[in-house]
Design a protein around this motif. Sequence first.
Motif, mmCIF file in Angstrom:
data_model
loop_
_atom_site.group_PDB
_atom_site.id
_atom_site.type_symbol
_atom_site.label_atom_id
_atom_site.label_comp_id
_atom_site.label_asym_id
_atom_site.label_seq_id
_atom_site.Cartn_x
_atom_site.Cartn_y
_atom_site.Cartn_z
ATOM 1 N N GLN A 89 34.538 45.781 81.116
ATOM 2 C CA GLN A 89 35.306 45.708 79.874
ATOM 3 C C GLN A 89 36.621 44.935 80.043
ATOM 4 O O GLN A 89 37.053 44.232 79.137
ATOM 5 C CB GLN A 89 35.608 47.130 79.380
ATOM 6 C CG GLN A 89 34.366 47.953 79.066
ATOM 7 C CD GLN A 89 33.515 47.342 77.961
ATOM 8 O OE1 GLN A 89 34.041 46.934 76.924
ATOM 9 N NE2 GLN A 89 32.218 47.260 78.183
ATOM 10 N N ALA A 90 37.276 45.094 81.193
ATOM 11 C CA ALA A 90 38.588 44.472 81.402
ATOM 12 C C ALA A 90 38.434 43.022 81.859
ATOM 13 O O ALA A 90 37.574 42.706 82.681
ATOM 14 C CB ALA A 90 39.384 45.257 82.427
ATOM 15 N N VAL A 97 40.958 29.657 81.194
ATOM 16 C CA VAL A 97 40.262 30.282 82.321
ATOM 17 C C VAL A 97 40.168 31.788 82.078
ATOM 18 O O VAL A 97 41.194 32.441 81.845
ATOM 19 C CB VAL A 97 40.993 30.014 83.655
ATOM 20 C CG1 VAL A 97 40.264 30.691 84.811
ATOM 21 C CG2 VAL A 97 41.106 28.506 83.905
ATOM 22 N N LEU A 98 38.953 32.318 82.110
ATOM 23 C CA LEU A 98 38.753 33.764 81.946
ATOM 24 C C LEU A 98 38.422 34.378 83.301
ATOM 25 O O LEU A 98 37.518 33.924 83.998
ATOM 26 C CB LEU A 98 37.634 34.045 80.944
ATOM 27 C CG LEU A 98 37.418 35.504 80.542
ATOM 28 C CD1 LEU A 98 36.917 35.604 79.091
ATOM 29 C CD2 LEU A 98 36.447 36.240 81.465
ATOM 30 N N LEU A 99 39.172 35.415 83.659
ATOM 31 C CA LEU A 99 39.006 36.097 84.933
ATOM 32 C C LEU A 99 38.453 37.495 84.680
ATOM 33 O O LEU A 99 39.001 38.248 83.866
ATOM 34 C CB LEU A 99 40.347 36.202 85.657
ATOM 35 C CG LEU A 99 41.159 34.907 85.763
ATOM 36 C CD1 LEU A 99 42.537 35.183 86.348
ATOM 37 C CD2 LEU A 99 40.419 33.876 86.605
ATOM 38 N N ILE A 100 37.383 37.841 85.395
ATOM 39 C CA ILE A 100 36.746 39.144 85.188
ATOM 40 C C ILE A 100 36.161 39.627 86.517
ATOM 41 O O ILE A 100 35.742 38.811 87.353
ATOM 42 C CB ILE A 100 35.639 39.053 84.109
ATOM 43 C CG1 ILE A 100 35.135 40.445 83.718
ATOM 44 C CG2 ILE A 100 34.504 38.131 84.537
ATOM 45 C CD1 ILE A 100 34.306 40.458 82.441
ATOM 46 N N HIS A 129 34.682 35.038 88.525
ATOM 47 C CA HIS A 129 34.688 36.396 89.064
ATOM 48 C C HIS A 129 35.926 36.555 89.935
ATOM 49 O O HIS A 129 36.180 35.769 90.841
ATOM 50 C CB HIS A 129 33.423 36.638 89.895
ATOM 51 C CG HIS A 129 33.452 37.902 90.696
ATOM 52 N ND1 HIS A 129 33.829 39.117 90.163
ATOM 53 C CD2 HIS A 129 33.162 38.141 91.999
ATOM 54 C CE1 HIS A 129 33.758 40.045 91.097
ATOM 55 N NE2 HIS A 129 33.363 39.478 92.213
ATOM 56 N N ASP A 130 36.717 37.563 89.626
ATOM 57 C CA ASP A 130 37.962 37.831 90.350
ATOM 58 C C ASP A 130 37.678 38.867 91.439
ATOM 59 O O ASP A 130 37.461 40.041 91.151
ATOM 60 C CB ASP A 130 39.019 38.338 89.371
ATOM 61 C CG ASP A 130 40.372 38.573 90.033
ATOM 62 O OD1 ASP A 130 40.471 38.392 91.259
ATOM 63 O OD2 ASP A 130 41.327 38.940 89.318
ATOM 64 N N GLU A 131 37.692 38.420 92.682
ATOM 65 C CA GLU A 131 37.408 39.305 93.805
ATOM 66 C C GLU A 131 38.659 39.996 94.341
ATOM 67 O O GLU A 131 38.615 40.647 95.383
ATOM 68 C CB GLU A 131 36.699 38.527 94.916
ATOM 69 C CG GLU A 131 35.346 37.962 94.473
ATOM 70 C CD GLU A 131 34.640 37.169 95.556
ATOM 71 O OE1 GLU A 131 35.283 36.896 96.598
ATOM 72 O OE2 GLU A 131 33.461 36.820 95.369
#
Length: 365
Positions: A89-90, A97-100, A129-131
Amino acid sequence: MRHLRVPSAKTAFWVERCKENRWYEIGSGVLPLGEERGIPLNESAPHGEDIVWEGLAITDEVGTQKKTQHWTEHLPISLLENKTIQFPQAYEIQGDVLLIKIPEELENIEHELALAMLKQYPNVRIICHDEGVDGEFRIRNLRVLGSRDDSTTTQTRIKEHGHFILVDPAKAYFSGRLSEQRMKTHKSILEFRDGFDRPLIVFDPYAGVGPSMAYLYTDSDLTERVYVNDMNPETRELLEANMRVFDNKRTKKGNFVVETMDARQMVSHRPETRNMADVLLVNLPHDGIDHLPELLPLLSKERAMLCGWSIIEKTQTETFMNTLISILHEGQRNLESNDLEFVKGFSATKAMVRYECVLSSKTNR
């Protein structure tokens, strides 16, 4: 498009029934038809004479496309119907740029997730994808999941309260969530400026890409010279580019200096900076208080202002302030005024706080 005509009072019942049986046309909205409502049906819905409709009529109507409320609505029906999937969801959007964060158990469908997000957000160019943050400079470890134009660069431009700032989440730390803090700092320094008959000299030794300077350096009546520094070498290109943009927005000539060094060595590397700063920003929440003794020599021996942010234990507010005051006294500084503000929670036991101090030299008392 076929629509099931139902009494207004029965709309919710029939919408739910159609969705349960996969007859509802996803992406279309319910139509107002006088005292009735038209529920959009897909091709799999039974014909009009079927007993499942309990005598209700089906007519052809010009349907309306309902605006999707959430990116998951663009996913394939097979995924939406899988009740075991917990979709993330967050997320955070920086520029285009979309970070998820994609859970490990969903990595096999991450491509479908990225496509759905690109459909929902037309201004987003790339999904990553934000690791999590990594290394000394707390830079995000990013992996590209999908791109609208097949590009892989994460450099982008954000707009913050009318200011454009060049950022790259894969190279330099930046948090849009602190924009209100930057505005508060600007307001506080404006009030401090009232005691001077000239613009101020500001030092920002942990500047990142320079978002604070979007407010401070572009204000020609507030500042005349600024020193910005960040130890991360990959930040410098972004910082210099932003400072040139800010410089062009000034109505009066200013001067800025960009450095890439350990901030604690600034005085030894640049002896002329000793006692030069009217305002010192210490935006290093994890270690700033430990660095402070080596930064104090930058401050003017006359009246000066210190603004900083720290992450502390929620129960240790008094201890933190005592530590701060002790460091200032050891640095031969008198505390004229101070303010400590809770910014946000950092964890269950820790919080980020903002401290603001107006100082003078003990020798001037």
